[in-house]
Motif scaffolding. Structure first.
Motif, PDB file in Angstrom:
ATOM      1  N   ALA A  83       2.548  22.206  29.113  1.00  0.00           N
ATOM      2  CA  ALA A  83       2.217  23.366  29.949  1.00  0.00           C
ATOM      3  C   ALA A  83       1.870  24.570  29.089  1.00  0.00           C
ATOM      4  CB  ALA A  83       3.389  23.688  30.871  1.00  0.00           C
ATOM      5  N   GLN A  84       2.577  24.752  27.986  1.00  0.00           N
ATOM      6  CA  GLN A  84       2.262  25.857  27.078  1.00  0.00           C
ATOM      7  C   GLN A  84       0.835  25.730  26.556  1.00  0.00           C
ATOM      8  OE1 GLN A  84       5.445  25.270  24.286  1.00  0.00           O
ATOM      9  NE2 GLN A  84       6.853  26.664  25.338  1.00  0.00           N
ATOM     10  N   LYS A  85       0.442  24.503  26.227  1.00  0.00           N
ATOM     11  CA  LYS A  85      -0.920  24.280  25.738  1.00  0.00           C
ATOM     12  C   LYS A  85      -1.946  24.573  26.830  1.00  0.00           C
ATOM     13  CE  LYS A  85       0.438  20.683  22.424  1.00  0.00           C
ATOM     14  NZ  LYS A  85       0.280  19.250  22.040  1.00  0.00           N
ATOM     15  N   ALA A  86      -1.662  24.114  28.052  1.00  0.00           N
ATOM     16  CA  ALA A  86      -2.599  24.336  29.157  1.00  0.00           C
ATOM     17  C   ALA A  86      -2.753  25.824  29.455  1.00  0.00           C
ATOM     18  CB  ALA A  86      -2.113  23.592  30.397  1.00  0.00           C
ATOM     19  N   LEU A  87      -1.642  26.537  29.523  1.00  0.00           N
ATOM     20  CA  LEU A  87      -1.695  27.978  29.803  1.00  0.00           C
ATOM     21  C   LEU A  87      -2.429  28.711  28.685  1.00  0.00           C
ATOM     22  CD1 LEU A  87       1.957  28.458  31.095  1.00  0.00           C
ATOM     23  CD2 LEU A  87      -0.129  28.507  32.472  1.00  0.00           C
ATOM     24  N   PHE A 143      -2.300  20.491  35.622  1.00  0.00           N
ATOM     25  CA  PHE A 143      -2.962  21.702  36.134  1.00  0.00           C
ATOM     26  C   PHE A 143      -2.632  21.910  37.612  1.00  0.00           C
ATOM     27  CE2 PHE A 143      -5.783  21.615  32.366  1.00  0.00           C
ATOM     28  CZ  PHE A 143      -5.761  22.970  32.048  1.00  0.00           C
ATOM     29  N   ASP A 144      -2.643  20.836  38.393  1.00  0.00           N
ATOM     30  CA  ASP A 144      -2.253  20.955  39.800  1.00  0.00           C
ATOM     31  C   ASP A 144      -0.822  21.475  39.912  1.00  0.00           C
ATOM     32  OD1 ASP A 144      -4.674  20.103  40.797  1.00  0.00           O
ATOM     33  OD2 ASP A 144      -4.094  17.997  40.895  1.00  0.00           O
ATOM     34  N   GLN A 145       0.064  20.932  39.058  1.00  0.00           N
ATOM     35  CA  GLN A 145       1.459  21.354  39.109  1.00  0.00           C
ATOM     36  C   GLN A 145       1.600  22.835  38.769  1.00  0.00           C
ATOM     37  OE1 GLN A 145       4.017  19.176  40.091  1.00  0.00           O
ATOM     38  NE2 GLN A 145       4.851  21.210  40.401  1.00  0.00           N
ATOM     39  N   LEU A 146       0.873  23.306  37.761  1.00  0.00           N
ATOM     40  CA  LEU A 146       0.939  24.712  37.365  1.00  0.00           C
ATOM     41  C   LEU A 146       0.383  25.620  38.458  1.00  0.00           C
ATOM     42  CD1 LEU A 146      -0.135  24.366  33.622  1.00  0.00           C
ATOM     43  CD2 LEU A 146       2.165  24.785  34.507  1.00  0.00           C
ATOM     44  N   LEU A 147      -0.611  25.129  39.182  1.00  0.00           N
ATOM     45  CA  LEU A 147      -1.130  25.902  40.313  1.00  0.00           C
ATOM     46  C   LEU A 147      -0.064  26.063  41.386  1.00  0.00           C
ATOM     47  CD1 LEU A 147      -4.708  24.365  40.550  1.00  0.00           C
ATOM     48  CD2 LEU A 147      -4.212  26.777  40.160  1.00  0.00           C
ATOM     49  N   PHE A 148       0.661  24.989  41.674  1.00  0.00           N
ATOM     50  CA  PHE A 148       1.693  25.065  42.704  1.00  0.00           C
ATOM     51  C   PHE A 148       2.932  25.804  42.228  1.00  0.00           C
ATOM     52  CE2 PHE A 148      -0.852  21.963  44.915  1.00  0.00           C
ATOM     53  CZ  PHE A 148      -0.698  22.388  46.215  1.00  0.00           C
ATOM     54  N   ASP A 149       3.134  25.866  40.918  1.00  0.00           N
ATOM     55  CA  ASP A 149       4.237  26.661  40.383  1.00  0.00           C
ATOM     56  C   ASP A 149       3.898  28.149  40.363  1.00  0.00           C
ATOM     57  OD1 ASP A 149       5.891  24.533  39.993  1.00  0.00           O
ATOM     58  OD2 ASP A 149       5.475  24.314  37.857  1.00  0.00           O
ATOM     59  N   GLY A 150       2.648  28.486  40.681  1.00  0.00           N
ATOM     60  CA  GLY A 150       2.235  29.888  40.649  1.00  0.00           C
ATOM     61  C   GLY A 150       1.898  30.374  39.257  1.00  0.00           C
ATOM     62  N   LEU A 151       1.898  29.480  38.265  1.00  0.00           N
ATOM     63  CA  LEU A 151       1.602  29.875  36.890  1.00  0.00           C
ATOM     64  C   LEU A 151       0.102  29.943  36.628  1.00  0.00           C
ATOM     65  CD1 LEU A 151       4.345  27.676  35.223  1.00  0.00           C
ATOM     66  CD2 LEU A 151       4.378  30.168  35.483  1.00  0.00           C
ATOM     67  N   LEU A 152      -0.682  29.271  37.445  1.00  0.00           N
ATOM     68  CA  LEU A 152      -2.140  29.362  37.410  1.00  0.00           C
ATOM     69  C   LEU A 152      -2.649  29.713  38.807  1.00  0.00           C
ATOM     70  CD1 LEU A 152      -3.163  26.220  35.271  1.00  0.00           C
ATOM     71  CD2 LEU A 152      -3.055  28.611  34.523  1.00  0.00           C
ATOM     72  N   ARG A 153      -3.852  30.250  38.857  1.00  0.00           N
ATOM     73  CA  ARG A 153      -4.487  30.552  40.134  1.00  0.00           C
ATOM     74  C   ARG A 153      -5.947  30.142  40.073  1.00  0.00           C
ATOM     75  NH1 ARG A 153      -2.123  36.638  41.342  1.00  0.00           N
ATOM     76  NH2 ARG A 153      -0.029  35.999  41.962  1.00  0.00           N
ATOM     77  N   ASN A 168      -9.655  30.970  41.224  1.00  0.00           N
ATOM     78  CA  ASN A 168     -10.519  32.040  41.711  1.00  0.00           C
ATOM     79  C   ASN A 168     -11.887  31.437  42.007  1.00  0.00           C
ATOM     80  OD1 ASN A 168      -8.518  34.116  41.071  1.00  0.00           O
ATOM     81  ND2 ASN A 168      -9.035  33.671  38.940  1.00  0.00           N
ATOM     82  N   HIS A 169     -12.438  31.769  43.171  1.00  0.00           N
ATOM     83  CA  HIS A 169     -13.684  31.136  43.606  1.00  0.00           C
ATOM     84  C   HIS A 169     -14.866  32.076  43.411  1.00  0.00           C
ATOM     85  CE1 HIS A 169     -11.639  27.694  45.424  1.00  0.00           C
ATOM     86  NE2 HIS A 169     -10.679  28.559  45.646  1.00  0.00           N
ATOM     87  N   GLU A 170     -15.799  31.619  42.597  1.00  0.00           N
ATOM     88  CA  GLU A 170     -17.035  32.357  42.385  1.00  0.00           C
ATOM     89  C   GLU A 170     -18.196  31.420  42.680  1.00  0.00           C
ATOM     90  OE1 GLU A 170     -17.326  34.262  38.641  1.00  0.00           O
ATOM     91  OE2 GLU A 170     -15.399  35.317  38.809  1.00  0.00           O
ATOM     92  N   ASP A 171     -19.038  31.802  43.640  1.00  0.00           N
ATOM     93  CA  ASP A 171     -20.172  30.968  44.062  1.00  0.00           C
ATOM     94  C   ASP A 171     -19.706  29.575  44.484  1.00  0.00           C
ATOM     95  OD1 ASP A 171     -21.955  33.025  43.481  1.00  0.00           O
ATOM     96  OD2 ASP A 171     -22.064  32.418  41.369  1.00  0.00           O
ATOM     97  N   GLY A 172     -18.521  29.504  45.101  1.00  0.00           N
ATOM     98  CA  GLY A 172     -18.017  28.246  45.616  1.00  0.00           C
ATOM     99  C   GLY A 172     -17.388  27.341  44.580  1.00  0.00           C
ATOM    100  N   TYR A 173     -17.327  27.784  43.315  1.00  0.00           N
ATOM    101  CA  TYR A 173     -16.763  26.942  42.261  1.00  0.00           C
ATOM    102  C   TYR A 173     -15.413  27.490  41.845  1.00  0.00           C
ATOM    103  CZ  TYR A 173     -16.422  24.162  38.018  1.00  0.00           C
ATOM    104  OH  TYR A 173     -16.000  23.282  37.056  1.00  0.00           O
ATOM    105  N   PRO A 174     -14.350  26.673  41.879  1.00  0.00           N
ATOM    106  CA  PRO A 174     -13.014  27.175  41.560  1.00  0.00           C
ATOM    107  C   PRO A 174     -12.805  27.329  40.053  1.00  0.00           C
ATOM    108  CG  PRO A 174     -12.889  24.849  42.108  1.00  0.00           C
ATOM    109  CD  PRO A 174     -14.316  25.256  42.306  1.00  0.00           C
ATOM    110  N   LEU A 175     -12.596  28.555  39.624  1.00  0.00           N
ATOM    111  CA  LEU A 175     -12.286  28.848  38.228  1.00  0.00           C
ATOM    112  C   LEU A 175     -10.784  29.091  38.105  1.00  0.00           C
ATOM    113  CD1 LEU A 175     -15.202  31.353  37.492  1.00  0.00           C
ATOM    114  CD2 LEU A 175     -15.200  28.846  37.347  1.00  0.00           C
ATOM    115  N   ILE A 176     -10.210  28.633  37.018  1.00  0.00           N
ATOM    116  CA  ILE A 176      -8.764  28.709  36.856  1.00  0.00           C
ATOM    117  C   ILE A 176      -8.390  29.827  35.900  1.00  0.00           C
ATOM    118  CG2 ILE A 176      -6.727  27.486  35.996  1.00  0.00           C
ATOM    119  CD1 ILE A 176      -7.866  24.933  37.062  1.00  0.00           C
ATOM    120  N   GLY A 177      -7.502  30.712  36.377  1.00  0.00           N
ATOM    121  CA  GLY A 177      -6.986  31.798  35.558  1.00  0.00           C
ATOM    122  C   GLY A 177      -5.470  31.804  35.585  1.00  0.00           C
TER     123      GLY A 177
END
Length: 442
Positions: A242-246, A297-307, A309-318
């Protein structure tokens, strides 16, 4: 104009505002919390009908709703339940209107009845004492999940939401989506919703908290009562990954989606720029497969550690909640990842494997001299489950009690080393288990 909905994520609420021209209106969003609901999910074996029967049999004299994905599935499951003495009714759009009305009336008036239904059943159903909702087949999205699970416990008393799911269910959901005659942008959105649903079902973070974050709530705490909070699901420590992914998300500036981020971590980006190839996170993720990184990545999204963001319909991860991200970086917050769905489906094993695993599990075989202690632990578990109105397996599985009886731990650290005793269960039940052990060995 007034627009009212019970379950809509941020994007859906924005679509509503746009379609109804409510851009300048006030928006009121209440909490999506349902503290009376204890959520759980488990991987399906085969069609799952045998498991549904076991779940219903463990909850006698209670009203429940069972959702199945097809009319044929509803009819067969209802027939199976009736064959075991369960007062089960079938309900779907293929039945005569008057028959549906008759069965709905029976269900609403009965003290204890089980309605087996497709999603045609639900709207306008107001039975406050439904004690459980079981998904024999998983719902289509988290919105659908929360609506359907929410038909239990409307009287505020404890209720359960149980979902059975499998890899074949997810594959079927994508096949159905591919066959729809809709714009590609719509398919992308719906496909993301499918992935998010299965990330929640197969994840390692509190289920209720994951759903609430999905709908945009912030500052959400773990519910303390779902199967994941209670430690009934086997997980692995994925903090270092997770540290590497973040770090990769941070260094890539939140400008890419998960596919590109996974390629980056694996060092498989096609023609990477000199800047990207020079980043410390490029190619550092060899410990996981591409599927493993997607799960994380899915797990980090549900943990609230990632979000996303949708630009032109494409989900970007921040990056998500910064304090939580910093805690993971410092090693103060651990990230747990549920073990993958890599078990073969029933019937796919070799004859040797079937012979090896047939009959009782080796973990539940009790030595004669340990039997009295095992029986004492089961008696304690039965009383504890009755006190909490939970099925006994939610407290501890038999195999965990068998291992406790065999190893006879002397304190909390040695008890924590036993499979099936997670941190939550150790805190909740550790002292009580030790008391049973001490009393039985006096």
């Amino acid at each position: 104009r007034l627009a009212v909905t019970a379950t809509a994520d941020t994007r859906t609420r924005e679509d509503i505002r746009t379609e109804l021209r409510l851009q300048d209106s006030a928006e009121f969003v209440a909490s999506f919390a349902r503290p009376e609901l204890a959520l759980s999910a488990e991987r399906k074996r085969g069609a799952g009908h045998k498991r549904v029967l076991e779940l219903v049999a463990a909850r006698p004299d209670r009203s429940g709703v069972i959702y199945a994905g097809s009319r044929d599935g509803v009819d067969k499951l209802a027939e199976t339940l009736r064959g075991e003495g369960v007062p089960a009714l079938a309900y779907h759009a293929g039945l005569d209107k008057n028959l549906r009305a008759e069965r709905l009336e029976k269900f609403l008036e009965a003290d204890a009845a089980v309605m087996v239904a497709t999603i045609a059943f639900g709207m306008g159903v107001d039975k406050p004492d439904v004690r459980y909702v079981i998904h024999a087949d998983p719902p289509a999205s988290i919105e659908a999940y929360w609506q359907e699970i929410g038909r239990a416990g409307r009287d505020g008393d404890p209720a359960e939401g149980i979902t059975l799911y499998g890899a074949s269910d997810m594959a079927w959901a994508f096949r159905r989506l591919d066959g729809r005659d809709v714009d590609e942008s719509v398919k992308q959105v719906q496909g993301r919703k499918v992935r998010q649903l299965y990330a929640m079902l197969d994840g390692a973070a509190c289920r209720a908290a994951a759903v609430r974050r999905y709908f945009g709530e912030e500052g959400v705490d773990a519910c303390g009562q779902c199967d994941l909070c209670l430690g009934t699901v086997e997980t692995v420590d994925a903090t270092e990954a997770a540290q590497k992914a973040l770090s990769a998300v941070h260094r890539m500036g939140g400008r890419f989606g998960r596919v590109r981020l996974v390629d980056h971590l694996l060092g498989k980006t096609k023609t990477p720029s000199a800047f990207e190839a020079g980043l410390s996170t490029f190619g550092v993720g060899q410990e996981l497969s591409a599927a493993g990184w997607r799960d994380l990545f899915d797990q980090l999204l549900f943990d609230g550690l990632l979000r996303e963001n949708h630009e032109d319909g494409y989900p970007l991860i921040g990056l998500g909640e910064l304090e939580g991200v910093k805690a993971v970086y410092r090693g103060e917050r651990r990230v747990a990842l549920r073990k993958g769905m890599d078990d073969p489906e029933p019937g796919a094993r070799s004859s040797r494997a079937r012979k090896k695993t047939s009959g009782s599990s080796a973990a539940t075989v009790i030595a004669p001299h340990d039997q009295p202690l095992f029986d004492a632990l089961r008696a304690w578990r039965r009383d504890e489950a009755a006190r909490q109105h939970l099925p006994p397996y939610v407290i501890f599985h038999d195999r965990t009690l068998a291992e406790i009886a065999a190893k006879k731990p002397k304190g909390l650290p040695s008890l924590a080393a036993i499979s099936g005793v997670g941190e939550g269960k150790l805190e909740r039940y550790g002292e009580a288990v030790l008391e049973v052990l001490n009393a039985a060995t006096v």
